[in-house]
Design a protein around this motif. Structure first.
Motif, short mmCIF file in Angstrom:
data_model
loop_
_atom_site.label_atom_id
_atom_site.label_comp_id
_atom_site.label_asym_id
_atom_site.label_seq_id
_atom_site.Cartn_x
_atom_site.Cartn_y
_atom_site.Cartn_z
N ASN A 126 0.81 -1.22 0.00
CA ASN A 126 0.00 0.00 0.00
C ASN A 126 0.85 1.28 0.00
N ARG A 127 2.04 1.20 -0.58
CA ARG A 127 2.96 2.34 -0.66
C ARG A 127 3.27 2.95 0.71
N LYS A 128 3.10 2.13 1.77
CA LYS A 128 3.36 2.64 3.12
C LYS A 128 4.38 1.80 3.88
N TYR A 129 4.34 0.50 3.67
CA TYR A 129 5.23 -0.40 4.40
C TYR A 129 6.05 -1.23 3.42
N ALA A 130 7.31 -1.41 3.74
CA ALA A 130 8.18 -2.21 2.86
C ALA A 130 8.76 -3.38 3.64
N VAL A 131 8.88 -4.49 2.94
CA VAL A 131 9.55 -5.67 3.50
C VAL A 131 10.68 -6.02 2.54
N SER A 132 11.89 -6.05 3.06
CA SER A 132 13.05 -6.36 2.22
C SER A 132 13.49 -7.80 2.47
N GLY A 133 13.67 -8.54 1.38
CA GLY A 133 14.15 -9.92 1.49
C GLY A 133 13.04 -10.95 1.62
N ALA A 134 13.45 -12.21 1.56
CA ALA A 134 12.49 -13.33 1.60
C ALA A 134 12.15 -13.66 3.05
N GLN A 135 11.22 -12.92 3.60
CA GLN A 135 10.81 -13.15 4.99
C GLN A 135 9.96 -14.41 5.10
N PRO A 136 9.86 -14.97 6.30
CA PRO A 136 8.96 -16.12 6.47
C PRO A 136 7.50 -15.69 6.32
N PRO A 137 6.60 -16.65 6.02
CA PRO A 137 5.19 -16.30 5.82
C PRO A 137 4.59 -15.48 6.96
N LYS A 138 4.97 -15.79 8.20
CA LYS A 138 4.41 -15.11 9.38
C LYS A 138 4.71 -13.60 9.32
N ALA A 139 5.92 -13.24 8.91
CA ALA A 139 6.29 -11.82 8.83
C ALA A 139 5.49 -11.12 7.74
N PHE A 140 5.30 -11.80 6.61
CA PHE A 140 4.47 -11.23 5.54
C PHE A 140 3.03 -11.03 6.02
N LEU A 141 2.52 -12.01 6.74
CA LEU A 141 1.14 -11.94 7.22
C LEU A 141 0.95 -10.74 8.15
N GLU A 142 1.93 -10.50 9.02
CA GLU A 142 1.86 -9.36 9.95
C GLU A 142 1.84 -8.03 9.17
N SER A 143 2.71 -7.91 8.16
CA SER A 143 2.73 -6.69 7.34
C SER A 143 1.43 -6.52 6.57
N LEU A 144 0.92 -7.64 6.06
CA LEU A 144 -0.34 -7.63 5.32
C LEU A 144 -1.48 -7.10 6.19
N GLU A 145 -1.58 -7.65 7.40
CA GLU A 145 -2.70 -7.28 8.28
C GLU A 145 -2.62 -5.82 8.70
N LYS A 146 -1.40 -5.37 8.99
CA LYS A 146 -1.21 -3.98 9.39
C LYS A 146 -1.56 -3.03 8.25
N ALA A 147 -1.00 -3.30 7.06
CA ALA A 147 -1.24 -2.42 5.91
C ALA A 147 -2.70 -2.45 5.49
N PHE A 148 -3.30 -3.65 5.49
CA PHE A 148 -4.68 -3.76 5.03
C PHE A 148 -5.65 -3.08 6.00
N GLY A 149 -5.38 -3.20 7.30
CA GLY A 149 -6.22 -2.54 8.30
C GLY A 149 -6.31 -1.05 8.04
N GLU A 150 -5.16 -0.44 7.75
CA GLU A 150 -5.12 1.00 7.46
C GLU A 150 -5.78 1.31 6.11
#
Length: 241
Positions: A192-216
């Motif tokens: 959402n042009r707000k949060y960035a994840v660099s590198g191949a993170q585990p699924p759990k880390a992606f899910l946390e970023s997803l939930e945070k960004a999508f909530g906003e």
């Protein structure tokens, strides 16, 4: 046509980057656990790790790393064994003995063409598989035609992607955009042009970023709830009442 507004995940990636394929798979696993995944749009962006890689290669993947990266054979063997193991944990089968380390520019041009047809995700998948699992030369025109046909592009469309400068310009625009937002390496995921994840993170880390960004995102883009007055109508299954 009224397209639903979706939250965008943009991914800068190179098809010859081993962590990009692993990152793709881990994000997909996160999305399967994400209840609002139908409101997510994944957009793939081109990135060239090494613009000077030749289109033909007479060296193995390991030899290339030894000669061009200044690593010892022992270091390279250890690194590739570790990468193969990491890929296996993500459900991917890497074969570095077969991999041909060639320029990915033409592959990116084909992916750009595929994106215009809504086939970007499929193109990334078959391109990664061709490179890391099947040992195909992704700079070779006939290989790219067969890869393109696998996802539904015609021979003519692949040839156009390689000959029409428009698709190289689209690739270069993605690369310029990466520089502009400060991408230092790939994979690079922007939510959402707000949060960035660099590198191949585990699924759990992606899910946390997803939930945070999508909530906003959802706060700014509330779901449409219609108050429906029912009348006689016909449904897609052919029933009318």
């Amino acid at each position: 046509m009224n397209m639903e507004n979706k939250m965008k995940i943009e991914i800068w990636s190179d098809v010859m980057c081993p962590f990009c394929y692993i990152g793709k798979r881990n994000l997909e696993k996160a999305l399967t656990q994400f209840s609002d995944r139908e409101h997510i749009e994944v957009i793939w962006k081109s990135y060239l790790l090494d613009p000077n890689t030749p289109e033909t290669s007479d060296k193995s993947y390991a030899q290339h790393l030894v000669e061009y990266k200044g690593m010892s054979e022992q270091q390279v063997d250890g690194m590739l064994a570790q990468l193969t193991q990491t890929a296996k944990q993500a459900g991917l089968d890497y074969d570095f003995d077969k991999a041909q380390l060639v320029s990915s520019k033409k592959a990116h041009q084909v992916i750009q063409m595929a994106k215009t047809k809504g086939l970007g995700n499929q193109a990334e998948e078959v391109m990664f598989k061709a490179f890391f699992t099947e040992g195909k030369n992704i700079a070779d025109k006939s290989s790219l035609i067969s890869i393109g046909e696998e996802i539904g592009l015609s021979k003519d469309e692949v040839e156009t992607a390689l000959s029409d400068n428009k698709y190289a310009e689209m690739m270069n625009a993605d690369i310029a955009e990466a520089r502009q937002i400060g991408v230092q390496g790939v994979p690079f995921f922007v939510f959402n042009r707000k949060y960035a994840v660099s590198g191949a993170q585990p699924p759990k880390a992606f899910l946390e970023s997803l939930e945070k960004a999508f909530g906003e995102w959802r706060e700014d883009n509330p779901a449409v709830k219609l108050d429906i007055t029912q009348g006689q109508s016909c449904k897609p299954d052919g029933t009318c009442d």
